[in-house]
Design an enzyme around this catalytic site. Structure first.
Site: not given
Length: 269
Positions: A9, A43, A219
């Site tokens: 990410d 992403t 995250d």
């Protein structure tokens, strides 16, 4: 079995709080590539918001891949050849737009080339997104975008406004779309068959890799799908506490070059 694919990410993971790649993270990625490991950016950003990073990290060469739009688009970075492209229908867009107005939340939808909003008073988080991902904003009425291919739509607003809207989302929307909250002010809505997990799985299959040979580092909630499908899910120390529950490993924070730590400890060691 050694790791041969790492999906990473960007925001809150690859980049530190200053939105920079630290020298430690840069070098770890180069060392992983030299060892034959595929490092793949995964992403929610559209492709224009990733191109500078791909160049900076030397991930734009033959054999490199990128996952954008939270899995809505997967492509070869050197050629642009698309492996996956999942777009919303015009009917989907209209229903998402109508609900946004009903819930009183700002919204926009994104193609590969631009951000489109029908909000006459353009939301500040639409401007923020435009700056972040290097894409132009177009004000258009719903009738004017019937020919657009939207990869995702977003509800974007102050956290308290957005949370109030999320609480009123009908179950039918969750059944019909992939819905992920990527930041306190972003709710992303994609085609049901689009998420980072499906994208990583598809890419691993294309490369003839087993689940045990895959790792993902993330995250936030929009990383859940890819963390759940890999053999080694890694969550940042600064990550969402709920996401940490599904981690095999917890690495250091993004301000402590946590991606580099994960690569060196659990891939290259």
């Amino acid at each position: 079995m050694s790791i041969k694919l790492i999906a990473v990410d960007i925001d809150g993971t690859l980049l530190n709080s200053q939105r920079q790649v630290t020298p430690e993270v840069f070098q770890a990625i180069q060392d992983a590539k030299a060892a034959g490991v595929k490092v793949v950016i995964a992403t929610g950003r559209p492709i224009p918001g990733v191109l500078p990073l791909l160049e900076e990290l030397n991930l734009n060469q033959d054999g490199d891949y990128v996952i954008t739009f939270n899995g809505g688009l997967v492509q070869e970075t050197s050629t642009g050849n698309e492996l996956i492209r999942e777009t919303l229908s015009y009917e989907d867009y209209l229903d998402i737009e109508v609900l946004a107005n009903k819930l009183g939340v700002h919204s926009h939808a994104i193609t590969k080339d631009g951000i489109y909003t029908s909000n006459r008073n353009i939301g500040r988080y639409t401007v923020h997104e435009s700056t972040l991902v290097h894409m132009p904003i177009y004000y258009r009425t719903p009738e004017e975008v019937a020919d657009k291919e939207f990869v995702k739509a977003m509800y974007i607003d102050e956290p308290e406004i957005l949370d109030a809207a999320i609480a009123k989302l009908p179950q039918e929307f969750y059944d019909r779309f992939t819905i992920v909250k990527s930041t306190p002010f972003y709710l992303e809505i994609l085609k049901k068959t689009a998420n980072k997990g499906i994208a990583v799985t598809h890419l691993a299959e294309k490369l003839s890799l087993t689940k045990e040979e895959t790792m993902a580092i993330g995250d936030e909630e929009n990383d859940r799908a890819m963390l759940e499908v890999v053999g080694s899910p890694v969550v940042m120390e600064n990550g969402n506490p709920e996401i940490k529950k599904i981690a095999k490993y917890i690495t250091k924070s993004n301000d402590e070059s946590g991606v580099a730590y994960a690569i060196r400890k659990w891939v290259l060691d």
